[in-house]
Design a protein around this motif. Structure first.
Motif, PDB file in Angstrom:
ATOM      1  N   SER A   1      13.308   2.676  -0.179  1.00 15.23           N
ATOM      2  CA  SER A   1      14.628   2.275   0.778  1.00 15.23           C
ATOM      3  C   SER A   1      13.949   1.937   2.045  1.00 15.23           C
ATOM      4  N   LEU A   2      14.421   0.972   2.839  1.00 16.14           N
ATOM      5  CA  LEU A   2      14.048   0.532   3.954  1.00 16.14           C
ATOM      6  C   LEU A   2      15.136   0.284   5.100  1.00 16.14           C
ATOM      7  N   TRP A   3      14.967   0.798   6.204  1.00 16.87           N
ATOM      8  CA  TRP A   3      15.888   0.759   7.237  1.00 16.87           C
ATOM      9  C   TRP A   3      15.277   0.697   8.614  1.00 16.87           C
ATOM     10  N   ILE A   4      16.108   0.443   9.684  1.00 20.37           N
ATOM     11  CA  ILE A   4      15.247   0.639  11.122  1.00 20.37           C
ATOM     12  C   ILE A   4      16.291   1.712  11.704  1.00 20.37           C
ATOM     13  N   ASP A   5      15.534   2.430  12.489  1.00 19.62           N
ATOM     14  CA  ASP A   5      16.193   3.500  13.198  1.00 19.62           C
ATOM     15  C   ASP A   5      14.825   3.852  14.221  1.00 19.62           C
ATOM     16  N   ARG A   6      14.960   2.828  15.545  1.00 17.95           N
ATOM     17  CA  ARG A   6      14.034   3.019  16.697  1.00 17.95           C
ATOM     18  C   ARG A   6      12.612   2.283  16.010  1.00 17.95           C
ATOM     19  N   ASP A   7      12.019   2.957  14.935  1.00 15.03           N
ATOM     20  CA  ASP A   7      10.959   2.265  14.204  1.00 15.03           C
ATOM     21  C   ASP A   7      11.438   1.747  12.882  1.00 15.03           C
ATOM     22  N   ILE A   8      10.714   0.981  12.105  1.00 13.66           N
ATOM     23  CA  ILE A   8      10.978   0.733  10.739  1.00 13.66           C
ATOM     24  C   ILE A   8      10.691   1.811   9.926  1.00 13.66           C
ATOM     25  N   GLN A   9      11.629   2.149   8.988  1.00 11.37           N
ATOM     26  CA  GLN A   9      11.320   3.489   8.242  1.00 11.37           C
ATOM     27  C   GLN A   9      11.452   2.803   6.606  1.00 11.37           C
ATOM     28  N   LEU A  10      10.104   3.299   5.981  1.00 18.27           N
ATOM     29  CA  LEU A  10       9.949   3.045   4.520  1.00 18.27           C
ATOM     30  C   LEU A  10       9.879   4.370   4.012  1.00 18.27           C
ATOM     31  N   GLU A  11      10.822   4.468   2.722  1.00 14.69           N
ATOM     32  CA  GLU A  11      10.833   5.697   2.149  1.00 14.69           C
ATOM     33  C   GLU A  11      10.879   5.337   0.564  1.00 14.69           C
ATOM     34  N   TRP A  12      10.097   6.303  -0.078  1.00 12.16           N
ATOM     35  CA  TRP A  12      10.074   6.181  -1.654  1.00 12.16           C
ATOM     36  C   TRP A  12      10.075   7.524  -2.205  1.00 12.16           C
ATOM     37  N   ARG A  13      10.307   7.396  -3.355  1.00 14.36           N
ATOM     38  CA  ARG A  13      10.405   8.728  -4.363  1.00 14.36           C
ATOM     39  C   ARG A  13       9.286   8.548  -5.242  1.00 14.36           C
ATOM     40  N   GLY A  14       8.408   9.555  -5.468  1.00 13.88           N
ATOM     41  CA  GLY A  14       7.256   9.381  -6.352  1.00 13.88           C
ATOM     42  C   GLY A  14       6.187   8.361  -6.297  1.00 13.88           C
ATOM     43  N   GLY A  15       5.382   8.270  -7.245  1.00 14.15           N
ATOM     44  CA  GLY A  15       4.472   6.915  -7.222  1.00 14.15           C
ATOM     45  C   GLY A  15       3.546   7.330  -6.055  1.00 14.15           C
TER      46      GLY A  15
ATOM     47  N   LEU B   1       5.322  -2.393  17.264  1.00 13.11           N
ATOM     48  CA  LEU B   1       6.516  -2.170  16.577  1.00 13.11           C
ATOM     49  C   LEU B   1       5.860  -0.856  15.495  1.00 13.11           C
ATOM     50  N   GLY B   2       6.487   0.167  15.175  1.00 13.82           N
ATOM     51  CA  GLY B   2       6.040   1.432  14.336  1.00 13.82           C
ATOM     52  C   GLY B   2       6.539   1.140  13.124  1.00 13.82           C
ATOM     53  N   LEU B   3       5.961   1.449  12.100  1.00 14.69           N
ATOM     54  CA  LEU B   3       6.301   1.736  10.798  1.00 14.69           C
ATOM     55  C   LEU B   3       6.269   3.274  10.291  1.00 14.69           C
ATOM     56  N   ALA B   4       7.348   3.889   9.900  1.00 14.97           N
ATOM     57  CA  ALA B   4       7.091   5.375   9.520  1.00 14.97           C
ATOM     58  C   ALA B   4       7.064   5.536   8.051  1.00 14.97           C
ATOM     59  N   LEU B   5       6.067   5.953   7.452  1.00 11.40           N
ATOM     60  CA  LEU B   5       6.206   6.273   5.927  1.00 11.40           C
ATOM     61  C   LEU B   5       6.616   7.521   5.538  1.00 11.40           C
ATOM     62  N   ARG B   6       7.576   7.599   4.593  1.00 19.76           N
ATOM     63  CA  ARG B   6       8.218   8.859   4.434  1.00 19.76           C
ATOM     64  C   ARG B   6       8.359   8.829   2.660  1.00 19.76           C
ATOM     65  N   ARG B   7       7.576   9.788   1.947  1.00 17.73           N
ATOM     66  CA  ARG B   7       7.271   9.726   0.581  1.00 17.73           C
ATOM     67  C   ARG B   7       8.102  11.323   0.096  1.00 17.73           C
ATOM     68  N   GLN B   8       8.924  11.008  -0.574  1.00 21.92           N
ATOM     69  CA  GLN B   8       9.792  12.145  -1.506  1.00 21.92           C
ATOM     70  C   GLN B   8       8.866  12.435  -2.547  1.00 21.92           C
ATOM     71  N   PRO B   9       8.627  13.725  -2.937  1.00 19.98           N
ATOM     72  CA  PRO B   9       7.878  13.842  -4.247  1.00 19.98           C
ATOM     73  C   PRO B   9       8.827  13.894  -5.332  1.00 19.98           C
ATOM     74  N   LEU B  10       8.303  13.520  -6.502  1.00 25.12           N
ATOM     75  CA  LEU B  10       8.826  13.136  -7.481  1.00 25.12           C
ATOM     76  C   LEU B  10       8.907  14.246  -8.583  1.00 25.12           C
ATOM     77  N   ARG B  11       9.977  15.222  -8.651  1.00 28.80           N
ATOM     78  CA  ARG B  11      10.024  16.543  -9.540  1.00 28.80           C
ATOM     79  C   ARG B  11      10.761  16.323 -10.691  1.00 28.80           C
ATOM     80  N   PHE B  12       9.943  16.438 -12.059  1.00 26.22           N
ATOM     81  CA  PHE B  12      10.663  16.335 -13.200  1.00 26.22           C
ATOM     82  C   PHE B  12      11.396  17.572 -13.695  1.00 26.22           C
ATOM     83  N   LYS B  13      12.422  17.433 -14.080  1.00 26.57           N
ATOM     84  CA  LYS B  13      13.167  18.430 -14.677  1.00 26.57           C
ATOM     85  C   LYS B  13      12.698  19.294 -15.965  1.00 26.57           C
ATOM     86  N   PRO B  14      12.549  20.450 -15.931  1.00 24.68           N
ATOM     87  CA  PRO B  14      11.875  21.135 -17.006  1.00 24.68           C
ATOM     88  C   PRO B  14      12.410  20.861 -18.225  1.00 24.68           C
TER      89      PRO B  14
END
Length: 243
Positions: free
Chosen positions: A164-178, A230-243
């Motif tokens: 996911s990529l969006w702009i909020d003051r800086d550029i925000q790059l977010e991903w899940r897992g990987g 210009l700032g780039l913020a990296l945000r990673r959401q951990p990937l949690r697998f269901k049991p």
């Protein structure tokens, strides 16, 4: 640019798609070419093409963007402004995606269909009020272009649920897992192939590879600052697998 199959809720488990839904991106001197995964094309149309809210106070998507449909590609331009994007898709597939995208919103909002060659007065007004938010300048736009063109290098061969990529003051790059923050930073700041940027804080900790995350849903924000400030913020959401 948080893409998902058109008929799948955002909060559900989604298949792994290429970064931002782009199968590949090709920069040329006069245009930007891309191919969008066919599952995600309706979402691309719905998020990128402009829609004016009923009261006219807000425009969704890219203000002033217009689509010129050809047999094997669609040319996206903003009348009166330089630059164009060529989406490599057959006209029949594009039209089917458009039908899905505007079926879920007020048809009158899709101003780009009724005004194919010019901006509407509401778009002009909205652009004047918000131009500082959308225009990053030559160096800022170059930084964004470089980031999008490297999205597959960031992706590598690891399983990522979304980018996911969006702009909020800086550029925000977010991903899940990987890939972890450290891997993404290494690829983004590669001395030969990376962006013209540097880490804002060399001492900032990353929790991606630690076994005890103490309940953190996201790693700490790790900022990269370009030569233009210009700032780039990296945000990673951990990937949690269901049991």
């Amino acid at each position: 640019m948080d893409y998902h199959p058109w008929d799948v809720p955002l909060n559900s488990e989604r298949p792994s798609y290429p970064p931002f839904g782009f199968r590949y991106v090709v920069p040329l001197s006069d245009e930007f070419q891309l191919e969008v995964h066919p599952d995600l094309l309706p979402d691309f149309v719905g998020q990128v093409m402009p829609g004016v809210e009923t009261d006219g106070t807000e425009v969704r998507g890219v203000v002033g963007l217009r689509a010129e449909v050809h047999a094997k590609h669609v040319l996206l331009t903003r009348p009166g402004l330089p630059g164009r994007i060529k989406v490599l898709v057959r006209s029949s597939v594009w039209e089917a995606a458009v039908a899905l995208a505007i079926d879920d919103v007020n048809r009158d909002m899709a101003v780009w269909i009724d005004h194919p060659d010019e901006w509407t007065s509401k778009e002009v007004h909205f652009q004047e009020l918000n131009k500082d938010l959308f225009d990053l300048g030559v160096s800022g736009n170059s930084f964004m272009s470089g980031l999008i063109r490297r999205c597959h290098a960031i992706y590598g061969d690891q399983h990522v649920h979304y980018w996911s990529l969006w702009i909020d003051r800086d550029i925000q790059l977010e991903w899940r897992g990987g890939p972890t923050h450290n891997v993404v930073i290494e690829r983004l700041l590669h001395p030969d192939f990376g962006l013209n940027a540097s880490l804002e804080d060399q001492s900032r900790r990353c929790y991606c590879e630690e076994s005890d995350r103490s309940g953190r849903d996201y790693c700490y924000r790790i900022a990269i600052t370009s030569s233009s400030g210009l700032g780039l913020a990296l945000r990673r959401q951990p990937l949690r697998f269901k049991p």
